[in-house]
Write a protein that holds these residues in place. Sequence first.
Motif, PDB file in Angstrom:
ATOM      1  N   PRO A  49     -12.819  14.897  75.570  1.00 54.33           N
ATOM      2  CA  PRO A  49     -13.804  13.988  76.191  1.00 54.33           C
ATOM      3  C   PRO A  49     -13.567  12.520  75.875  1.00 54.33           C
ATOM      4  O   PRO A  49     -13.533  11.694  76.791  1.00 54.33           O
ATOM      5  N   ALA A  50     -13.348  12.180  74.606  1.00 57.95           N
ATOM      6  CA  ALA A  50     -13.147  10.770  74.245  1.00 57.95           C
ATOM      7  C   ALA A  50     -11.982  10.181  75.030  1.00 57.95           C
ATOM      8  O   ALA A  50     -12.068   9.075  75.568  1.00 57.95           O
TER       9      ALA A  50
ATOM     10  N   SER B 100     -13.410  21.222  78.742  1.00 54.60           N
ATOM     11  CA  SER B 100     -14.363  20.670  77.775  1.00 54.60           C
ATOM     12  C   SER B 100     -15.725  21.356  77.864  1.00 54.60           C
ATOM     13  O   SER B 100     -16.473  21.357  76.900  1.00 54.60           O
ATOM     14  N   SER B 125     -19.905  13.645  82.274  1.00 53.04           N
ATOM     15  CA  SER B 125     -20.095  12.665  81.203  1.00 53.04           C
ATOM     16  C   SER B 125     -21.454  12.823  80.548  1.00 53.04           C
ATOM     17  O   SER B 125     -21.578  12.786  79.327  1.00 53.04           O
ATOM     18  N   CYS B 128     -21.865  16.195  78.699  1.00 56.64           N
ATOM     19  CA  CYS B 128     -20.989  16.279  77.551  1.00 56.64           C
ATOM     20  C   CYS B 128     -21.535  15.485  76.370  1.00 56.64           C
ATOM     21  O   CYS B 128     -21.380  15.878  75.221  1.00 56.64           O
ATOM     22  N   THR B 129     -22.219  14.350  76.650  1.00 57.11           N
ATOM     23  CA  THR B 129     -22.615  13.466  75.553  1.00 57.11           C
ATOM     24  C   THR B 129     -24.113  13.420  75.275  1.00 57.11           C
ATOM     25  O   THR B 129     -24.518  12.981  74.217  1.00 57.11           O
ATOM     26  N   GLU B 188     -20.681   5.485  73.439  1.00 58.19           N
ATOM     27  CA  GLU B 188     -21.503   6.523  72.801  1.00 58.19           C
ATOM     28  C   GLU B 188     -20.619   7.581  72.141  1.00 58.19           C
ATOM     29  O   GLU B 188     -20.885   8.007  71.019  1.00 58.19           O
ATOM     30  N   GLN B 189     -19.586   7.998  72.889  1.00 55.60           N
ATOM     31  CA  GLN B 189     -18.673   9.007  72.357  1.00 55.60           C
ATOM     32  C   GLN B 189     -17.950   8.452  71.127  1.00 55.60           C
ATOM     33  O   GLN B 189     -17.791   9.129  70.127  1.00 55.60           O
ATOM     34  N   TRP B 190     -17.573   7.184  71.199  1.00 53.09           N
ATOM     35  CA  TRP B 190     -16.895   6.497  70.100  1.00 53.09           C
ATOM     36  C   TRP B 190     -17.746   6.547  68.839  1.00 53.09           C
ATOM     37  O   TRP B 190     -17.277   6.840  67.742  1.00 53.09           O
ATOM     38  N   LYS B 192     -20.063   8.628  68.145  1.00 55.81           N
ATOM     39  CA  LYS B 192     -20.291   9.994  67.720  1.00 55.81           C
ATOM     40  C   LYS B 192     -19.086  10.550  66.974  1.00 55.81           C
ATOM     41  O   LYS B 192     -19.235  11.343  66.058  1.00 55.81           O
ATOM     42  N   ASP B 193     -17.881  10.117  67.365  1.00 52.34           N
ATOM     43  CA  ASP B 193     -16.647  10.666  66.805  1.00 52.34           C
ATOM     44  C   ASP B 193     -16.358  10.110  65.420  1.00 52.34           C
ATOM     45  O   ASP B 193     -16.652   8.961  65.126  1.00 52.34           O
TER      46      ASP B 193
END
Lengths: 111, 244
Positions: A49-50, B100, B125, B128-129, B188-190, B192-193
């Motif tokens: 996803p990223a 995913s 998107s 997923c998030t 947001e994903q950034w 979270k990771d």
Amino acid sequence: MSSMTLSQQFVTVLMVVLGTMLTRFLPFLLFPADKPTPKYLQYLGKVLPAAVFGLLVVYCLRNVSVLSGSHGIPELIAIVVVVLLHLWKKQMLLSIAGGTVCYMLLVQFVF
Amino acid sequence: MRRGKAMKQNKHESIRKAFRAAFPYTLPICAGFLFLGATYGVLMRTNGFAFWYPMLMSLTIFAGSVEFVAADLLMGTFHPLQAFLMTLMLNARHLFYGISMLDKYKGTGFKKPYLIFSLCDESFSINCTAKIPPDADRGWFYFFVTLLNHFYWVAGATLGGVFGSLVHFNTEGLDFVMTAMFVVIFLEQWQKDKQHISALAGLGISAVCLLVFGSDSFILSAMLGILAALTLLRRLLSRGGEAA
């Protein structure tokens, strides 16, 4: 006006529908829910996803030309606004609306 | 008996909560899809197609970029195989979405075929998030996000096809709403990771492929590059990113 007959148009659209469906259903058909997902795909499900969001951002900007026109400056400014707004308020709608309004003002009145 | 009724009520409650949680996430997409969908409807209309063409095509294809290409294909000569192959290329990224979502869409019952049928960039998107409230039904949350997005797109395309010639205020730049949305989702994903290698790989590889192959044909090579990079980095990333 299209030069195709109605049935040719129908077949053309059907091909596009089938192609789209194939790309969407294939992973679910190859890896049914009643079996555990292979480890490699579980891993991809986590890290993809990223990377894909990065791809989508680039995809949205694919027609921006750095060498001509407004050199991608309005896009760059608007993206910085989106990022700053989001780091500041963490309100998804606000960040998106703020960045879009900023971009519209830039391309309509400045560039 | 009474317990059965209470459970049923609980179920209703969690479906309602799923809708209330899903709706706000779809608002930016509502703006973007109504606009882009309308653009598509107007384009079809100016190419000489009646409004039910964009209406039915947006309903059955539901993949923005490909519908614009399909509008183009319909104006050319009859090449069904070419239409099919071009669609596969442009939509190959959906394979990533499917991979995913394999686990997330498990156990969504009768809603699953529709969730897959309408798995567009935006629905992927969000689903997923998004942080889904624990008392909201997960499957229904996915369903409402997907359904609302689908509805906005079809509504936009249909309205564009019907009223296309009546729009007068200056909408230049409104399509940036999609870019802004993906930037926010990327961010947001950034956050979270735990590791940012895959995010940076996605950006970097795509940018390089765009420079090398140009805007019309970079997606496939970017996808292959991303896949190769993530596969090579598996040992490193699955150690550090276990919790991510």
